[in-house]
Design a protein around this motif. Structure first.
Motif, short mmCIF file in Angstrom:
data_model
loop_
_atom_site.label_atom_id
_atom_site.label_comp_id
_atom_site.label_asym_id
_atom_site.label_seq_id
_atom_site.Cartn_x
_atom_site.Cartn_y
_atom_site.Cartn_z
N ASN A 106 0.83 -1.21 0.00
CA ASN A 106 0.00 0.00 0.00
C ASN A 106 0.87 1.27 0.00
O ASN A 106 0.61 2.21 0.74
CB ASN A 106 -0.96 -0.01 1.19
N GLU A 107 1.92 1.25 -0.82
CA GLU A 107 2.84 2.37 -0.93
C GLU A 107 2.79 2.94 -2.35
O GLU A 107 2.69 2.19 -3.31
CB GLU A 107 4.29 1.92 -0.69
N PRO A 108 2.91 4.26 -2.48
CA PRO A 108 3.01 4.82 -3.82
C PRO A 108 4.41 4.57 -4.39
O PRO A 108 5.38 4.46 -3.65
CB PRO A 108 2.78 6.32 -3.60
N ILE A 109 4.49 4.48 -5.70
CA ILE A 109 5.81 4.37 -6.34
C ILE A 109 6.42 5.76 -6.31
O ILE A 109 5.79 6.73 -6.75
CB ILE A 109 5.67 3.85 -7.78
N PRO A 110 7.63 5.92 -5.78
CA PRO A 110 8.24 7.26 -5.66
C PRO A 110 8.85 7.75 -6.98
O PRO A 110 10.06 7.88 -7.11
CB PRO A 110 9.30 7.06 -4.57
N TRP A 111 7.98 8.04 -7.96
CA TRP A 111 8.45 8.53 -9.26
C TRP A 111 9.18 9.86 -9.11
O TRP A 111 8.85 10.66 -8.23
CB TRP A 111 7.28 8.72 -10.22
N ILE A 112 10.14 10.11 -9.96
CA ILE A 112 10.90 11.37 -9.96
C ILE A 112 10.38 12.23 -11.09
O ILE A 112 10.33 11.78 -12.25
CB ILE A 112 12.40 11.08 -10.13
N LYS A 113 9.99 13.48 -10.78
CA LYS A 113 9.46 14.38 -11.81
C LYS A 113 10.53 14.69 -12.85
O LYS A 113 11.67 14.97 -12.51
CB LYS A 113 8.98 15.68 -11.18
N VAL A 114 10.14 14.65 -14.10
CA VAL A 114 11.03 15.00 -15.19
C VAL A 114 10.73 16.43 -15.63
O VAL A 114 11.63 17.24 -15.80
CB VAL A 114 10.87 14.03 -16.39
N HIS A 115 9.45 16.74 -15.80
CA HIS A 115 9.03 18.08 -16.22
C HIS A 115 8.56 18.83 -14.98
O HIS A 115 7.44 18.62 -14.51
CB HIS A 115 7.91 17.99 -17.25
N ASP A 116 9.41 19.67 -14.44
CA ASP A 116 9.10 20.40 -13.22
C ASP A 116 9.33 21.88 -13.46
O ASP A 116 10.32 22.27 -14.08
CB ASP A 116 10.00 19.90 -12.08
N LEU A 117 8.41 22.68 -13.02
CA LEU A 117 8.52 24.12 -13.17
C LEU A 117 8.88 24.74 -11.83
O LEU A 117 8.57 24.18 -10.77
CB LEU A 117 7.19 24.71 -13.66
N PRO A 118 9.51 25.92 -11.85
CA PRO A 118 9.81 26.59 -10.58
C PRO A 118 8.52 26.89 -9.82
O PRO A 118 7.44 27.01 -10.41
CB PRO A 118 10.49 27.89 -11.02
N ASP A 119 8.63 27.00 -8.51
CA ASP A 119 7.46 27.23 -7.67
C ASP A 119 6.72 28.53 -7.99
O ASP A 119 5.52 28.62 -7.77
CB ASP A 119 7.85 27.23 -6.19
N PHE A 120 7.41 29.53 -8.53
CA PHE A 120 6.75 30.81 -8.80
C PHE A 120 5.91 30.78 -10.08
O PHE A 120 5.18 31.71 -10.37
CB PHE A 120 7.76 31.96 -8.87
N VAL A 121 5.98 29.71 -10.84
CA VAL A 121 5.24 29.61 -12.10
C VAL A 121 3.87 29.02 -11.81
O VAL A 121 3.74 27.99 -11.16
CB VAL A 121 5.99 28.72 -13.12
N HIS A 122 2.83 29.69 -12.31
CA HIS A 122 1.48 29.16 -12.18
C HIS A 122 1.07 28.61 -13.54
O HIS A 122 0.84 29.34 -14.49
CB HIS A 122 0.49 30.24 -11.74
#
Length: 179
Positions: A106-122
């Motif tokens: 019952n664990e999520p697979i810890p995928w690593i984000k490939v397409h990530d935007l900076p936190d200030f981007v909406h």
């Protein structure tokens, strides 16, 4: 008569410090490059081939990334979604056994984000999906990739050009400030 190496060590200390600082700088640069620039191809906890799933079997992006049509984030599929098919398909594969282990625990697979935007981007996937954009317009030909690679940097200029070319109206004229 004794011979001391202390004077020699004092001379070498600044050089050793420069080497240490240079090494730390290389490490920081390597990880910053991997996180923010194109060509980023992280090794995932379980090897997953978009070429097989989205390419060969033509599973639509929205089947797994269901959040894209209704939220800001496209999200990653839950292990339950994976096991929906893989409780009967390729069950003898070592990779599928690993997926099943996450499911059983019952664990999520810890995928690593490939397409990530900076936190200030909406950025809202929902609006872009509703506007009819294909996922490949930003993410590249993911259906041909065994391991997803960020093909190009995601820059505001790309967004502004697209919005300008398509005369997108969103109540705010972004081009007033962002030229």
């Amino acid at each position: 008569m004794g011979v001391s190496i202390v004077p020699t060590l004092k001379v070498l200390k600044p050089a050793a410090m420069m080497v240490a600082i240079g090494f730390v700088g290389l490490l920081v640069g390597y990880f910053a490059n991997a996180a923010f620039f194109p060509g980023t191809t992280p090794v995932q906890p379980i090897e997953f081939s978009h070429r097989i799933h989205a390419g060969d079997y033509e599973i639509p992006c929205m089947y797994c990334h269901t959040q894209a049509r209704r939220s800001i984030s496209a999200g990653v599929p839950s292990v339950n979604k994976c096991m929906g098919c893989h409780s009967a398909v390729a069950i003898d594969s070592p990779l599928i056994r690993e997926v099943a282990r996450y499911f059983e625990n019952n664990e999520p697979i810890p995928w690593i984000k490939v397409h990530d935007l900076p936190d200030f981007v909406h950025f809202t996937h929902k609006r872009h999906v509703a506007a009819g954009l294909e996922c490949q317009e930003c993410h590249g030909p993911v259906e041909t990739m065994d391991r997803v690679t960020r093909m190009a940097p995601t820059e505001m200029g790309q967004c502004l050009t697209c919005h300008k070319d398509n005369e997108v109206e969103n109540g705010i004229d972004c081009l007033t400030c962002h030229k």
